[in-house]
Design a protein around this motif. Sequence first.
Motif, PDB file in Angstrom:
ATOM      1  N   ASN A 434       0.822  -1.223   0.000  1.00 46.45           N
ATOM      2  CA  ASN A 434       0.000   0.000   0.000  1.00 46.45           C
ATOM      3  C   ASN A 434       0.851   1.266   0.000  1.00 46.45           C
ATOM      4  OD1 ASN A 434      -2.418  -1.502   0.152  1.00 46.45           O
ATOM      5  ND2 ASN A 434      -2.016  -1.837   2.345  1.00 46.45           N
ATOM      6  N   SER A 435       2.110   1.150  -0.378  1.00 44.56           N
ATOM      7  CA  SER A 435       3.057   2.278  -0.423  1.00 44.56           C
ATOM      8  C   SER A 435       3.343   2.867   0.949  1.00 44.56           C
ATOM      9  CB  SER A 435       2.575   3.397  -1.357  1.00 44.56           C
ATOM     10  OG  SER A 435       2.418   2.933  -2.661  1.00 44.56           O
ATOM     11  N   ASP A 461       5.038   7.182  -9.549  1.00 40.10           N
ATOM     12  CA  ASP A 461       5.090   6.736  -8.174  1.00 40.10           C
ATOM     13  C   ASP A 461       4.284   7.666  -7.268  1.00 40.10           C
ATOM     14  OD1 ASP A 461       6.194   4.622  -6.854  1.00 40.10           O
ATOM     15  OD2 ASP A 461       7.799   5.826  -5.983  1.00 40.10           O
ATOM     16  N   GLY A 462       4.420   8.972  -7.531  1.00 37.94           N
ATOM     17  CA  GLY A 462       3.662   9.962  -6.756  1.00 37.94           C
ATOM     18  C   GLY A 462       2.172   9.739  -6.912  1.00 37.94           C
ATOM     19  N   ALA A 467      -2.912   7.730  -4.386  1.00 36.96           N
ATOM     20  CA  ALA A 467      -4.134   6.909  -4.356  1.00 36.96           C
ATOM     21  C   ALA A 467      -4.174   6.072  -3.078  1.00 36.96           C
ATOM     22  CB  ALA A 467      -4.176   6.015  -5.599  1.00 36.96           C
ATOM     23  N   MET A 468      -3.008   5.576  -2.657  1.00 39.18           N
ATOM     24  CA  MET A 468      -2.938   4.757  -1.428  1.00 39.18           C
ATOM     25  C   MET A 468      -3.212   5.617  -0.189  1.00 39.18           C
ATOM     26  SD  MET A 468      -2.328   1.769  -2.431  1.00 39.18           S
ATOM     27  CE  MET A 468      -1.735   0.870  -3.839  1.00 39.18           C
ATOM     28  N   VAL A 469      -2.668   6.822  -0.179  1.00 33.31           N
ATOM     29  CA  VAL A 469      -2.875   7.723   0.963  1.00 33.31           C
ATOM     30  C   VAL A 469      -4.356   8.106   1.042  1.00 33.31           C
ATOM     31  CG1 VAL A 469      -2.299  10.000   1.926  1.00 33.31           C
ATOM     32  CG2 VAL A 469      -0.511   8.614   0.846  1.00 33.31           C
ATOM     33  N   ASP A 470      -4.943   8.380  -0.111  1.00 31.53           N
ATOM     34  CA  ASP A 470      -6.361   8.744  -0.175  1.00 31.53           C
ATOM     35  C   ASP A 470      -7.213   7.629   0.455  1.00 31.53           C
ATOM     36  OD1 ASP A 470      -8.599  10.329  -1.058  1.00 31.53           O
ATOM     37  OD2 ASP A 470      -8.891   8.847  -2.654  1.00 31.53           O
ATOM     38  N   ALA A 471      -6.914   6.387   0.042  1.00 33.19           N
ATOM     39  CA  ALA A 471      -7.678   5.249   0.581  1.00 33.19           C
ATOM     40  C   ALA A 471      -7.460   5.137   2.095  1.00 33.19           C
ATOM     41  CB  ALA A 471      -7.241   3.963  -0.123  1.00 33.19           C
ATOM     42  N   TYR A 472      -6.240   5.376   2.545  1.00 30.32           N
ATOM     43  CA  TYR A 472      -5.901   5.245   3.973  1.00 30.32           C
ATOM     44  C   TYR A 472      -6.637   6.293   4.820  1.00 30.32           C
ATOM     45  CZ  TYR A 472      -2.975   5.745   8.169  1.00 30.32           C
ATOM     46  OH  TYR A 472      -2.527   5.862   9.458  1.00 30.32           O
TER      47      TYR A 472
END
Length: 476
Positions: A434-435, A461-462, A467-472
Amino acid sequence: MGKTTGFLEHRRAFPDKRPVHERINDFSEIERLFDERTLEIQASRCMECGVPFCHSFGCPLNNRIPDFNDLLYRKKWQKACELLHETNNFPEITGRICPAPCETACTLAVNGEAVTIRQIELGLVEQGWKSGWIRPLLAPFKTGRKIAVIGSGPAGLAVAQQLVRAGHTVVVYERDSKPGGLLRFGIPDFKLEKWILDRRLRQLKAEGVTFETTVCAGSDLSVKYLKRSFDAIVLAAGSTTPRDLRVPGRDLQNVHFAMDLLTQQNHLIDNEAIPLNTIISAKGKNVAIIGGGDTGADCVGTCRRQGAKEIFQLEILPQPPAERPESNPWPQWPQTMRTGTSHEEGCKRFWAVNIKEFLEKNNTLSGLRAVAVEWGLSQEGKPPSFKEKPGSEFTLNVDMAVLAMGFIHVEHGPLVKDLDLATDSRGNIVLDKNSMTSHPGVFAAGDCVSGASLVVRAVVDGRKTAAMVDAYVKKL
Ligand SMILES: Cc1cc2nc3c(=O)[nH]c(=O)nc-3n(C[C@H](O)[C@H](O)[C@H](O)COP(=O)(O)OP(=O)(O)OC[C@H]3O[C@@H](n4cnc5c(N)ncnc54)[C@H](O)[C@@H]3O)c2cc1C
Ligand code: SF4
């Protein structure tokens, strides 16, 4: 696809470059843009090849190249520009400095001249700016979540833009005086003039991204403060620890790291006051650039513009072949010999040489001693090794040397230490699927994860990390 016979009717066009005698007197950009008609013709060479390797294999961003070529051929410029922005936040930057792996993977390149994709990308986005099609995209609502981004290179900027557009509050911390990372203070103006970066930064600011410059996260701002103040933190701190050359004479005056030369030159162009006694200048000097890669080439171009007498570029690896070897077939990136614009401006290149010593006279650098090497084949999974050729030693009279031998990894400073981040065997930050780093709520993107790479990869990569941060944060 618009024109089925375009590639049979038209040859690939190459952009004009300012002549060497003119361009070495300034730091302005070298390449000129194609006009609109030329771009439409060049786009018509895209041949609907069934499996577009340019899009799926070549371009790390998966830019929808055949689709925007088709739109351009049909003169639907605005639609093409919108399509380009669906996958790429900064096409005016990749359109100028991407090595264009899309083109080496173009089906026409199997036995001929690839579509000039990079120039089409550049022409499209510049038309977009000129026509006012590129505007701030404001998030329809605010989520109330706060995210800190550490570092404002292409990875940090892509993270910030994606997250602010998703409605989050984004603060970018940058320790340098202005945002941009290597785009601003690494890459020379003759490849990327800084007004281009400033134009895009105005869009990010209008979308709501806050930039706090001259702030070193981890020192000026503690990790505790960051964790308390933000719902998530993204590290996009780059890979800035340079590879050194510990040979006798290394500590002599006039032996510099490449980034000291390039960064200072960019600050000078930006009209920053730099104490005279700290200025690194190649004026009137014989200069050895150690390292045959792209950073080395940028040093060649910079020293040429500073007025160097002679420039030598020395590389430990052997000279690459002119054509693809069988072991490196299309559509792979070709490991072949390249002559960049800096090389055209005058420089003597040495291949397969190892530096033994920097020579000294009156406490300053007076030359270097080197030896030719022979490379063996790699065996049983071990990396290839080299042997020095007996009797091949030689010296060069140089009064300045620049070490451009690449970067080892992200700085292992207070940020990495205080967050107790796991790093891999090469010293890069380790992520989960999840980065996220080994520290919960702390993510990372760009060169600090991959090691020194390319702008296009930092942007991909950014975007992925955003997208991973948004989901988190949505689950908090
Ligand atoms: C000389 C040179 C020329 C290049 N030319 C090309 C090219 O032509 N084409 C290409 O595709 N790629 C090129 N590259 C590679 C490309 O620039 C990088 O891959 C890309 O910039 C990496 O982006 P990034 O955002 O990960 O890191 P960076 O661009 O390195 O940005 C990291 C930022 O983080 C900041 N930072 C670090 N620690 C902190 C902290 N604690 N607090 C606050 N800020 C911090 C740094 O100051 C920096 O601004 C070149 C690289 C170099 C060195
Ligand atoms: S970003 Fe690079 S690889 Fe992708 S289409 Fe543009 S030039 Fe090609």
